[in-house]
Write a protein that holds these residues in place. Structure first.
Motif, short mmCIF file in Angstrom:
data_model
loop_
_atom_site.label_atom_id
_atom_site.label_comp_id
_atom_site.label_asym_id
_atom_site.label_seq_id
_atom_site.Cartn_x
_atom_site.Cartn_y
_atom_site.Cartn_z
N GLN A 140 0.78 -1.12 0.01
CA GLN A 140 0.14 -0.02 -0.13
C GLN A 140 0.87 1.16 0.02
N LEU A 141 0.84 2.08 -1.01
CA LEU A 141 1.39 3.38 -1.10
C LEU A 141 0.27 4.36 -0.43
N LEU A 142 0.94 5.27 0.59
CA LEU A 142 0.25 6.30 1.33
C LEU A 142 0.38 7.46 0.76
N PRO A 143 -0.76 8.40 0.98
CA PRO A 143 -0.66 9.72 0.51
C PRO A 143 0.41 10.29 1.37
N SER A 144 1.12 11.12 0.66
CA SER A 144 2.41 11.88 1.32
C SER A 144 2.91 12.90 0.81
N ALA A 145 3.53 13.69 1.38
CA ALA A 145 4.08 15.18 0.65
C ALA A 145 4.95 14.82 -0.46
N PRO A 146 5.23 15.66 -1.30
CA PRO A 146 6.17 15.48 -2.54
C PRO A 146 7.24 14.88 -2.19
N SER A 147 8.02 15.38 -1.17
CA SER A 147 9.13 15.00 -0.71
C SER A 147 9.19 13.80 0.17
N ASN A 152 3.11 0.99 3.11
CA ASN A 152 2.53 -0.05 4.25
C ASN A 152 3.12 -1.28 3.77
N LEU A 153 3.65 -2.22 4.42
CA LEU A 153 4.19 -3.52 3.96
C LEU A 153 3.43 -4.53 4.92
N ARG A 154 3.52 -5.88 4.48
CA ARG A 154 3.33 -6.95 5.35
C ARG A 154 4.43 -7.84 5.10
N VAL A 155 5.21 -8.18 6.13
CA VAL A 155 6.27 -8.83 6.09
C VAL A 155 6.13 -9.78 7.20
N GLN A 496 8.97 4.82 5.58
CA GLN A 496 8.87 6.27 4.91
C GLN A 496 10.36 6.62 4.52
N PHE A 497 10.21 7.15 3.10
CA PHE A 497 11.29 7.73 2.62
C PHE A 497 11.36 9.15 2.54
N ARG A 498 12.43 9.71 2.91
CA ARG A 498 12.53 11.32 2.70
C ARG A 498 13.29 11.48 1.39
N LEU A 499 12.95 11.91 0.25
CA LEU A 499 13.27 12.12 -0.98
C LEU A 499 14.12 13.51 -1.29
#
Length: 500
Positions: A140-147, A152-155, A496-499
């Protein structure tokens, strides 16, 4: 394959090569452990095999093997597509070896070969269904800021311990092992001491199909010894169990005493069948109800053994049921014509007999059966129906696990629903009615995971594949089947990745 065209099951059984050794890190191994225990054929009391009861050293070795395999990624880091291809090979292997697997289950716990053989075929279908669904899972790709990029992963949990019962040895083992494997876990399986051989053979077939060494280990042993060690192990991340409610409670204590491992519990049941007054073919309903609770000698967790019937149909339905119960063909499990085999053990036979006697002593009326089948010998018990027993009596409140049921009348759907839910269990339920609106309303309110309408819970017709169910109350918790059953062998993880 139609078992009725196979007349030489005894000869085939005598030709089986039985290997009772544990399966650890991709091979059969000799162990010492707690000593040995015998697997007993409930039909004639013969010893089927002498098996090792794995001790601390063997449990540690199996868990360490699974942990190492998980960390090395030989299976856990494969893509879902790659895992599904191996699982499809396992499904083929089950079908190619179905006679051997069915014979092992029949010899150890008494299931008629005419039921054991289709059970292996259903197990192969489960594997194919899981292999198909694991390719349909998505992150699941969550709505977030452009940066920012948020997922959400299942491991996978990691190392999954599984403890399985004796009533459907191969089927339940597959239903636990395969979803766990599909999601990338490694598995250590402790099968029931009453029926371990098909699970050990399953491990051989899984390894030959391409499951890497260490990803699946099978350790036979007693529940109070080997099962306890597995449940208490600090390096088992999740424990999946099917069995009694009392044992489920103990396993919860073990999880708390050790590492708070995740639990999936399917425990006891005392499932209701509610028969309303708008039925057409009463004969067909009587046939289905009887078949549903005497199938596999009543050793079915979801068996509908509390039969609640509208007063209008109470007597005519009971008469039809008695006729069908008296016509059930008990016999040698390796006779393809046998409908009813023995109970799985002398202990189980004694429990069933004592519960029926307790109901009789309280004033209940045994209208069919109610005794050991002396003509058959072994652990056979005659299919039984008990009337005029109070709903509060232990016979109507406790799981008995034999071909016995109680029948009571009711005067309104609301009263039927009250009786159905007046029980500590919540595993399954069945409704018999042609009123869709009423069935929908009652199905939503009755306690139970699977609720079937106009069909018994098992063996049920194949309406759909991929259904997910979860028990209620002291019947346990945790989903099985479908997408939810796959996700039960994972945990949620957010990344979460800070781009920029």
């Amino acid at each position: 394959m139609n078992p009725t065209v196979q007349p030489h099951w005894h000869q085939r059984a005598s030709q089986l090569h039985i290997d009772p050794r544990a399966f650890i890190h991709g091979e059969r191994v000799d162990v010492h452990g707690w000593g040995r225990f015998n697997s007993i054929n409930p039909q004639d009391g013969a010893i089927v095999a002498s098996l090792p009861s794995c001790g601390q050293a063997e449990v540690d070795r199996a868990v360490e093997s699974s942990r190492k395999a998980f960390q090395q990624g030989s299976w856990s880091q494969r893509s879902p597509y790659e895992r599904s291809r191996v699982l499809l090979k396992l499904a083929d292997a089950l079908e190619n070896n179905q006679e051997e697997l069915a014979l092992l289950d029949s010899l150890e716990m008494g299931m008629p070969i005419s039921s054991a053989l289709p059970d292996i075929q259903v197990a192969a279908g489960i594997v194919r269904g899981v292999a198909e669904r694991v390719n349909q899972l998505s992150e699941q790709l969550l709505p977030s800021a452009p940066s920012t990029l948020a997922l959400n992963l299942r491991v996978p949990h990691g190392v999954v311990g599984a403890i399985t019962p004796w009533n459907f040895p191969l089927y339940v083992a597959v239903a636990k092992i395969v979803p766990a494997l599909a999601m990338g876990n490694s598995v250590v399986l402790k099968p029931s001491e009453l029926a371990s051989l098909s699970s050990l053979r399953l491990a051989d077939l899984a390894h030959a199909a391409g499951i890497p060494a260490g990803v699946l280990n099978v350790i036979p042993g007693l529940g109070t010894e080997t099962g306890r060690l597995l449940a208490l192990h600090m390096d088992v991340d999740c424990l999946s169990f099917t069995g009694s409610t009392n044992t489920g409670r103990v396993l919860m204590q073990y999880a708390a005493q050790s590492n708070l491992k995740a639990l999936l519990l399917e425990c006891g049941g005392k499932s209701p069948q509610i028969v309303l007054d708008d039925l057409g073919d009463l004969d067909a309903v009587a046939e289905a109800i009887v078949h549903g609770y005497v199938w596999n000698s009543g050793q079915v967790c979801v068996a509908g053994t509390r039969i609640l019937v509208t007063r209008k149909l109470y007597t005519p339905l009971m008469e039809r049921m008695v006729a069908r119960l008296d016509a059930q063909r008990s016999g040698d499990p390796l006779d393809a014509a046998t409908q009813l085999g023995p109970l799985a053990s002398a202990v189980q036979l004694e429990r069933v007999a004592s519960m029926v006697e307790a109901a009789r002593s309280s004033g209940a009326k045994v209208v069919a059966g109610g005794a050991r089948d002396e003509a058959m010998g072994g652990c056979h018990y005659r299919p039984t129906l008990v009337a005029e027993v109070p709903h509060s009596h232990p016979f109507m409140q406790e799981e008995i696990f034999g071909p016995v049921a109680g029948i009571l009348p009711f005067d309104s759907p609301e009263q039927a629903l009250h009786l159905a839910n007046d029980c500590q269990f919540g595993l399954a339920a069945t409704l018999w009615t042609r009123d869709f609106y009423l069935a929908n309303q009652m199905a939503r309110r009755v306690h139970g995971g699977p609720v079937t309408v106009n069909a018994v819970a098992r063996p049920a017709p194949g309406f759909v594949t991929g259904a997910s169910v979860e028990p209620a109350r002291v019947s346990g918790f945790g989903s099985e089947g479908g997408m939810a059953g796959l996700l039960a062998y994972t945990r949620a993880k957010n990344v979460q990745f800070r781009l920029a």
